[in-house]
Design an enzyme around this catalytic site. Structure first.
Site, PDB file in Angstrom:
ATOM      1  NE  ARG A 191      -3.795   1.991   2.664  1.00 40.41           N
ATOM      2  CZ  ARG A 191      -4.175   2.567   3.809  1.00 40.41           C
ATOM      3  NH1 ARG A 191      -3.588   2.207   4.948  1.00 40.41           N
ATOM      4  NH2 ARG A 191      -5.129   3.470   3.825  1.00 40.41           N
ATOM      5  CG  PHE A 194      -0.749   8.995   4.338  1.00 41.42           C
ATOM      6  CD1 PHE A 194      -0.361   9.376   5.615  1.00 41.42           C
ATOM      7  CD2 PHE A 194      -1.744   8.023   4.216  1.00 41.42           C
ATOM      8  CE1 PHE A 194      -0.934   8.815   6.760  1.00 41.42           C
ATOM      9  CE2 PHE A 194      -2.332   7.454   5.341  1.00 41.42           C
ATOM     10  CZ  PHE A 194      -1.921   7.847   6.608  1.00 41.42           C
ATOM     11  CD  GLN A 203      -0.379  -0.603   5.921  1.00 39.02           C
ATOM     12  OE1 GLN A 203      -1.009   0.420   5.683  1.00 39.02           O
ATOM     13  NE2 GLN A 203      -0.930  -1.639   6.522  1.00 39.02           N
ATOM     14  CG  ASN A 258      -2.895   0.111  15.147  1.00 36.90           C
ATOM     15  OD1 ASN A 258      -3.912   0.597  14.646  1.00 36.90           O
ATOM     16  ND2 ASN A 258      -2.092   0.816  15.942  1.00 36.90           N
ATOM     17  CG  PHE A 282       2.698   3.407   8.735  1.00 36.59           C
ATOM     18  CD1 PHE A 282       2.985   4.767   8.862  1.00 36.59           C
ATOM     19  CD2 PHE A 282       1.962   2.801   9.755  1.00 36.59           C
ATOM     20  CE1 PHE A 282       2.555   5.485   9.966  1.00 36.59           C
ATOM     21  CE2 PHE A 282       1.524   3.518  10.862  1.00 36.59           C
ATOM     22  CZ  PHE A 282       1.831   4.871  10.972  1.00 36.59           C
ATOM     23  CG  LEU A 287      -1.244   8.602  11.586  1.00 38.01           C
ATOM     24  CD1 LEU A 287      -0.243   7.940  10.640  1.00 38.01           C
ATOM     25  CD2 LEU A 287      -2.572   7.867  11.554  1.00 38.01           C
ATOM     26  CG  HIS A 332      -0.709   3.987  14.120  1.00 39.36           C
ATOM     27  ND1 HIS A 332      -1.003   2.788  13.505  1.00 39.36           N
ATOM     28  CD2 HIS A 332      -1.756   4.812  13.874  1.00 39.36           C
ATOM     29  CE1 HIS A 332      -2.179   2.894  12.892  1.00 39.36           C
ATOM     30  NE2 HIS A 332      -2.649   4.101  13.101  1.00 39.36           N
TER      31      HIS A 332
END
Length: 224
Positions: free
Chosen positions: A105, A110, A113, A158, A169, A178, A182
Site C-alpha cells: 500500500r 502520506f 506500508q 494496526n 509503515f 496518528l 500507532h
C-alpha cells in the site's frame, strides 16, 4: 551485517560496538558512520534492499533503506521487527519474515506500508510473541516517546488498540493525527535511505487499496 538467511544467525546485539565497526569495515572498506553512530547510541540498525518487479525476474534495484530502531523506548516492538528482518523467528522450523514481502500500500504524500508476508495485501497479522499462532498480536508498547513529526518515521500498522503484528509503515510527511494511535519505534537513518523511500512513494498505484502497479519488493533484509 546479519541478513535474513536461517535460524541461529548471529545478531549484532551479541557483539561490541568496536567489533561491529571492524566487521563493517571488512564488508564495505570503511565503516558507515551513520550506522555506527546509531549503534553507539544503543540502538539497532536494520535494512531493506528494495526492488521493483516480479521476484522471478529479480526486478530493478531501487536502493537500500536503513532504519535506526529505538531499543530503549520500544524494546518489544523493535525485537519483533528485528527478528522478522533477520529471519531468526521460525515457524515449523522455517524462518519467516520480511524477505520477498512487498510494500502493498503506497499513498503519495502520506506513507508506504508493508510487512504482510502472509497474505501480501494488508490482511495478514502475526508476531514473534504468539508461539505457533498465525494470527497473533501484541500490545501498544509506547505511544508517547516518539511522534509522527517528520518524513521517515517507522511506525506500527494496526487495526485498533493493542493489535500490533508484523505490518508497519514509513511516513512520507509529518502525520500528527496518528500520534497516540500507532507506536513509532524507529526512523529512516540517512538521506540515501530516504531517497529510496521517495522512489517507492513515486510508484503508481491503482484501486481503493492503493496497490502498486508493479510489486515493490524487499529482496533482502537484515541487521547491520
Amino acid at each position: 551485517m546479519t541478513t535474513m538467511l536461517a535460524q541461529g544467525t548471529a545478531s549484532s546485539a551479541d557483539i561490541s560496538a568496536s567489533d561491529a565497526r571492524s566487521i563493517l569495515s571488512k564488508c564495505t572498506g570503511s565503516p558507515d558512520t551513520s550506522v555506527m553512530d546509531a549503534i553507539n547510541r544503543g540502538n539497532v540498525v536494520c535494512f531493506f534492499d528494495v526492488t521493483i518487479g516480479d521476484v522471478k525476474t529479480n526486478g530493478s534495484d531501487l536502493g537500500r533503506i536503513k532504519f535506526e530502531l529505538f531499543v530503549k523506548d520500544c524494546p518489544k516492538t523493535v525485537e519483533n521487527f528485528r527478528q522478522f528482518c533477520t529471519g531468526e523467528h521460525t515457524r515449523n522450523n522455517q524462518p519467516i519474515g520480511y524477505k520477498n514481502s512487498t510494500f502493498h500500500r503506497i499513498i503519495k504524500d502520506f506513507m508506504i506500508q508493508g510487512g504482510d508476508f502472509q497474505n501480501h495485501d494488508g490482511t495478514g497479522k502475526t508476531c514473534i510473541y504468539g508461539g505457533s499462532s498465525t494470527n497473533s498480536s501484541f500490545e501498544d508498547e509506547n505511544l508517547s516517546s516518539h511522534k509522527h513529526d517528520q518524513p521517515g518515521m517507522l511506525s506500527m500498522a494496526n487495526s485498533g488498540k493493542d493489535t500490533n503484528g508484523c505490518q508497519f509503515f514509513i511516513t512520507c510527511k509529518a502525520t500528527p493525527w496518528l500520534d497516540g494511535k500507532h507506536v513509532v519505534f524507529g526512523k529512516v537513518l540517512d538521506a540515501p535511505s530516504m531517497l529510496t523511500v521517495r522512489k517507492c512513494e513515486a510508484v503508481p498505484t491503482s484501486g481503493s487499496n492503493n496497490r502498486p502497479w508493479m510489486p515493490v519488493r524487499l529482496s533482502q533484509c537484515g541487521e547491520m
